[in-house]
Scaffold this motif. Sequence first.
Motif, PDB file in Angstrom:
ATOM      1  N   ARG A 377       1.056  -1.178  -0.028  1.00 32.99           N
ATOM      2  CA  ARG A 377      -0.056   0.001   0.108  1.00 32.99           C
ATOM      3  C   ARG A 377       0.848   1.179   0.183  1.00 32.99           C
ATOM      4  NH1 ARG A 377      -4.544  -1.998   4.430  1.00 32.99           N
ATOM      5  NH2 ARG A 377      -5.357  -3.634   3.119  1.00 32.99           N
ATOM      6  N   TRP A 378       0.601   2.251  -0.707  1.00 30.09           N
ATOM      7  CA  TRP A 378       1.356   3.426  -0.977  1.00 30.09           C
ATOM      8  C   TRP A 378       0.481   4.612  -1.171  1.00 30.09           C
ATOM      9  CZ3 TRP A 378       6.490   2.416  -0.991  1.00 30.09           C
ATOM     10  CH2 TRP A 378       6.914   1.165  -1.038  1.00 30.09           C
ATOM     11  N   ALA A 379       0.946   5.778  -0.408  1.00 32.93           N
ATOM     12  CA  ALA A 379       0.197   7.058  -0.507  1.00 32.93           C
ATOM     13  C   ALA A 379       0.857   7.841  -1.743  1.00 32.93           C
ATOM     14  CB  ALA A 379      -0.060   7.557   0.725  1.00 32.93           C
ATOM     15  N   VAL A 380       0.277   8.657  -2.529  1.00 27.40           N
ATOM     16  CA  VAL A 380       1.077   9.407  -3.467  1.00 27.40           C
ATOM     17  C   VAL A 380       0.552  11.062  -3.290  1.00 27.40           C
ATOM     18  CG1 VAL A 380       1.613   9.676  -5.716  1.00 27.40           C
ATOM     19  CG2 VAL A 380       0.921   7.347  -4.892  1.00 27.40           C
ATOM     20  N   PRO A 381       0.947  11.901  -2.309  1.00 29.35           N
ATOM     21  CA  PRO A 381       0.414  12.975  -2.021  1.00 29.35           C
ATOM     22  C   PRO A 381       1.115  14.094  -2.962  1.00 29.35           C
ATOM     23  CG  PRO A 381       2.456  12.310  -0.357  1.00 29.35           C
ATOM     24  CD  PRO A 381       1.852  11.128  -1.323  1.00 29.35           C
ATOM     25  N   ALA A 383       2.789  16.368  -2.431  1.00 33.91           N
ATOM     26  CA  ALA A 383       4.396  16.945  -2.448  1.00 33.91           C
ATOM     27  C   ALA A 383       5.314  15.988  -3.065  1.00 33.91           C
ATOM     28  CB  ALA A 383       4.691  16.825  -1.119  1.00 33.91           C
ATOM     29  N   ARG A 384       4.824  15.015  -3.941  1.00 33.99           N
ATOM     30  CA  ARG A 384       5.607  14.188  -4.893  1.00 33.99           C
ATOM     31  C   ARG A 384       6.398  13.016  -4.156  1.00 33.99           C
ATOM     32  NH1 ARG A 384       9.277  17.428  -7.584  1.00 33.99           N
ATOM     33  NH2 ARG A 384       9.740  15.653  -8.859  1.00 33.99           N
ATOM     34  N   ASP A 385       5.840  13.117  -2.702  1.00 30.61           N
ATOM     35  CA  ASP A 385       6.619  11.776  -2.195  1.00 30.61           C
ATOM     36  C   ASP A 385       5.913  10.765  -2.577  1.00 30.61           C
ATOM     37  OD1 ASP A 385       8.364  13.424  -0.534  1.00 30.61           O
ATOM     38  OD2 ASP A 385       6.522  13.741   0.500  1.00 30.61           O
ATOM     39  N   ILE A 386       6.276   9.412  -2.600  1.00 31.19           N
ATOM     40  CA  ILE A 386       5.498   7.946  -2.422  1.00 31.19           C
ATOM     41  C   ILE A 386       5.857   7.469  -1.148  1.00 31.19           C
ATOM     42  CG2 ILE A 386       5.063   5.802  -3.733  1.00 31.19           C
ATOM     43  CD1 ILE A 386       5.919   7.196  -6.484  1.00 31.19           C
ATOM     44  N   VAL A 387       4.490   7.204  -0.335  1.00 33.65           N
ATOM     45  CA  VAL A 387       5.015   6.786   1.046  1.00 33.65           C
ATOM     46  C   VAL A 387       4.126   5.738   1.379  1.00 33.65           C
ATOM     47  CG1 VAL A 387       4.565   7.458   3.321  1.00 33.65           C
ATOM     48  CG2 VAL A 387       4.954   9.194   1.770  1.00 33.65           C
ATOM     49  N   ASN A 388       5.139   4.499   1.993  1.00 35.31           N
ATOM     50  CA  ASN A 388       4.451   3.382   2.557  1.00 35.31           C
ATOM     51  C   ASN A 388       3.959   3.720   4.002  1.00 35.31           C
ATOM     52  OD1 ASN A 388       5.418   0.396   4.341  1.00 35.31           O
ATOM     53  ND2 ASN A 388       3.868   0.434   2.514  1.00 35.31           N
ATOM     54  N   PRO A 389       2.580   3.755   4.006  1.00 37.86           N
ATOM     55  CA  PRO A 389       1.945   4.136   5.402  1.00 37.86           C
ATOM     56  C   PRO A 389       2.350   3.142   6.545  1.00 37.86           C
ATOM     57  CG  PRO A 389       0.314   4.418   3.706  1.00 37.86           C
ATOM     58  CD  PRO A 389       1.641   3.650   3.131  1.00 37.86           C
ATOM     59  N   GLN A 390       2.582   1.761   6.303  1.00 39.10           N
ATOM     60  CA  GLN A 390       2.927   1.037   7.260  1.00 39.10           C
ATOM     61  C   GLN A 390       4.150   1.250   7.954  1.00 39.10           C
ATOM     62  OE1 GLN A 390       2.766  -3.712   7.678  1.00 39.10           O
ATOM     63  NE2 GLN A 390       4.552  -2.976   6.494  1.00 39.10           N
ATOM     64  N   ALA A 391       5.387   1.659   6.996  1.00 37.57           N
ATOM     65  CA  ALA A 391       6.567   1.971   7.587  1.00 37.57           C
ATOM     66  C   ALA A 391       6.585   3.546   7.872  1.00 37.57           C
ATOM     67  CB  ALA A 391       7.603   1.944   6.549  1.00 37.57           C
ATOM     68  N   ASN A 392       5.926   4.150   7.375  1.00 40.22           N
ATOM     69  CA  ASN A 392       5.791   5.797   7.187  1.00 40.22           C
ATOM     70  C   ASN A 392       7.244   6.192   6.720  1.00 40.22           C
ATOM     71  OD1 ASN A 392       4.766   8.567   7.484  1.00 40.22           O
ATOM     72  ND2 ASN A 392       5.724   8.530   9.821  1.00 40.22           N
ATOM     73  N   LYS A 393       7.671   5.586   5.663  1.00 43.10           N
ATOM     74  CA  LYS A 393       8.855   5.999   4.879  1.00 43.10           C
ATOM     75  C   LYS A 393       8.571   6.123   3.298  1.00 43.10           C
ATOM     76  CE  LYS A 393      12.338   4.142   8.151  1.00 43.10           C
ATOM     77  NZ  LYS A 393      11.201   3.867   9.324  1.00 43.10           N
ATOM     78  N   CYS A 394       9.630   6.888   2.955  1.00 39.81           N
ATOM     79  CA  CYS A 394       9.378   7.053   1.379  1.00 39.81           C
ATOM     80  C   CYS A 394      10.057   6.149   0.535  1.00 39.81           C
ATOM     81  CB  CYS A 394       9.905   8.774   1.332  1.00 39.81           C
ATOM     82  SG  CYS A 394       8.752   9.874   1.877  1.00 39.81           S
ATOM     83  N   LEU A 395       9.699   6.114  -0.632  1.00 38.73           N
ATOM     84  CA  LEU A 395      10.486   5.449  -1.685  1.00 38.73           C
ATOM     85  C   LEU A 395      11.623   6.238  -2.120  1.00 38.73           C
ATOM     86  CD1 LEU A 395      10.045   3.025  -4.008  1.00 38.73           C
ATOM     87  CD2 LEU A 395       9.126   4.714  -5.406  1.00 38.73           C
ATOM     88  N   GLN A 419      14.109  11.233  -3.469  1.00 42.69           N
ATOM     89  CA  GLN A 419      12.721  10.881  -3.092  1.00 42.69           C
ATOM     90  C   GLN A 419      11.390  11.573  -3.630  1.00 42.69           C
ATOM     91  OE1 GLN A 419      12.851  11.025   1.429  1.00 42.69           O
ATOM     92  NE2 GLN A 419      14.130   9.232   1.734  1.00 42.69           N
ATOM     93  N   LYS A 420      11.607  12.415  -4.744  1.00 44.13           N
ATOM     94  CA  LYS A 420      10.598  12.823  -5.451  1.00 44.13           C
ATOM     95  C   LYS A 420      10.373  12.266  -6.678  1.00 44.13           C
ATOM     96  CE  LYS A 420      10.056  16.144  -2.215  1.00 44.13           C
ATOM     97  NZ  LYS A 420       9.032  16.162  -1.174  1.00 44.13           N
ATOM     98  N   TRP A 421       9.071  12.140  -7.024  1.00 41.47           N
ATOM     99  CA  TRP A 421       8.667  11.206  -8.065  1.00 41.47           C
ATOM    100  C   TRP A 421       7.290  12.052  -8.707  1.00 41.47           C
ATOM    101  CZ3 TRP A 421      11.876   7.262  -8.486  1.00 41.47           C
ATOM    102  CH2 TRP A 421      12.626   6.914  -7.197  1.00 41.47           C
ATOM    103  N   THR A 422       7.302  11.811 -10.171  1.00 45.50           N
ATOM    104  CA  THR A 422       6.089  12.361 -10.918  1.00 45.50           C
ATOM    105  C   THR A 422       5.518  11.178 -11.522  1.00 45.50           C
ATOM    106  OG1 THR A 422       7.791  14.411 -11.546  1.00 45.50           O
ATOM    107  CG2 THR A 422       5.651  13.711 -12.878  1.00 45.50           C
ATOM    108  N   VAL A 423       4.394  11.189 -10.809  1.00 45.05           N
ATOM    109  CA  VAL A 423       3.632   9.945 -11.226  1.00 45.05           C
ATOM    110  C   VAL A 423       2.335  10.356 -12.374  1.00 45.05           C
ATOM    111  CG1 VAL A 423       1.670   8.217 -10.474  1.00 45.05           C
ATOM    112  CG2 VAL A 423       3.633   9.193  -9.086  1.00 45.05           C
ATOM    113  N   THR A 424       2.612   9.602 -13.745  1.00 41.97           N
ATOM    114  CA  THR A 424       1.896   9.832 -14.721  1.00 41.97           C
ATOM    115  C   THR A 424       0.439   9.238 -14.472  1.00 41.97           C
ATOM    116  OG1 THR A 424       3.396  10.059 -16.218  1.00 41.97           O
ATOM    117  CG2 THR A 424       1.443   9.404 -17.176  1.00 41.97           C
ATOM    118  N   ARG A 425      -0.880   9.924 -14.322  1.00 39.97           N
ATOM    119  CA  ARG A 425      -2.119   9.246 -14.170  1.00 39.97           C
ATOM    120  C   ARG A 425      -3.046   9.407 -15.365  1.00 39.97           C
ATOM    121  NH1 ARG A 425      -3.050   8.807  -8.853  1.00 39.97           N
ATOM    122  NH2 ARG A 425      -1.635   9.899  -7.303  1.00 39.97           N
TER     123      ARG A 425
END
Length: 425
Positions: A377-381, A383-395, A419-425
């Motif tokens: 599971r990942w959050a993509v806010p 701010a361009r971080d990609i975060v794993n909420p379980q670990a509360n850490k960034c890709l 740790q900054k990513w641009t996600v194409t949607r």
Amino acid sequence: MHSSRSPRRLLSSAVATLALAALGLGLAGPAPDASGADHTAFRPAAQTAAVTFSDDFDGPAGSAVDGAKWQIETGDNVNNHERQYYTAGNRNAALDGQGHLVITARKENPGNYQCWYGRCEYTSARLNTAGRFTTTYGRVEARMKVPRGQGMWPAFWMLGNDIGQVGWPNSGEIDVMENVGFEPSTVHGTLHGPGYSGSGGIGAGYTLPGGQAFADAFHTFAVDWSPGRITWSVDGTVYQTLTPADLGGRTWVFDKPFFLILNLAVGGYWPGDPDGSTVFPQQLVVDHVRVTTADTPTTGGPITGIGGKCVDVAGAATANGTAVQLYDCNGTAAQRWTVGADGTIRALGKCLDVASGGTADGTVVQLWECNGSAAQRWAVPAARDIVNPQANKCLDAAGGSSASGTRLQIWTCTGGAHQKWTVTR
């Protein structure tokens, strides 16, 4: 929310107590080359939306709501010093015969109802889906026209289904929409949880342009909810996104089932009481309530990071455990990712996965069969971080490197370019 409101979730009636009791019983190093052989152009994935709850309030005028979907709460609410008594049946909540639910607040007391302050001065209605429907994630929306006037307080919101075991605010509360009569052009979306409840809730408001009032027309109020991420919108315009990173180290309690609530309160700490300018009766008119889950994202494409390099499945392999790395962007299927409403990030039919469900800095990410675990599971806010909420850490690109073949991992979020990513949607 910038109000002085107190907890609004509990009523003093036996009905509310039984509802909570029912909840307590469960009712309700470098990797190989990435030269994938598929060079076909990217095509957006089709949207597959599952409607998990829907009420269009069709039925004869004057009839009550569908009891298989909603239960009616009764009683007063001392927690907020609200003035109304919530009645049973269809007296204050009824269909209008034109596809609407109408919740009516009246200045009356035909049943000699007693409130925390004495003989009740107003009646209204409050409905919930506890014991009938809960949801974890998805799009939760209602199309409504709100009442107007000092002291009016309509709301569409959710409570954690475990409130009977853990209490409030540990259960969590998601306010999709609240309006108070002294702000006719503004609605609020708020989260409440342990350490950020009542007047300390975390949220934002949305104001209509040009002095328009929400009572003048129907509007659609929604949240789009995925693991570690909730986004609020009005008529499709996004005005707020919250993730665990926005809670200042406090606990995120929103990755579990919640039930829905609709109500029209009269008076209270936040809206203040009605005054001589308030006209009764007032109505909250609900056109529909709907919950949908997008099983497949609408679009997909490359995820680019430091040095303009792409997130890549090494060798375009599909075996569990295949390394995920940075690599020169090449348009292959090994670099086409879809971000799902369920919080997954997928390529080649499998999920971006934190190895062994680890939470330590430096735990590598890989491709793995999708299994619904928190490691996928990942959050993509924004701010361009990609975060794993379980670990509360960034890709993270290991070592801050932009070289092709750099292994990707999770790491404490630093805000660095790696740790900054641009996600194409």
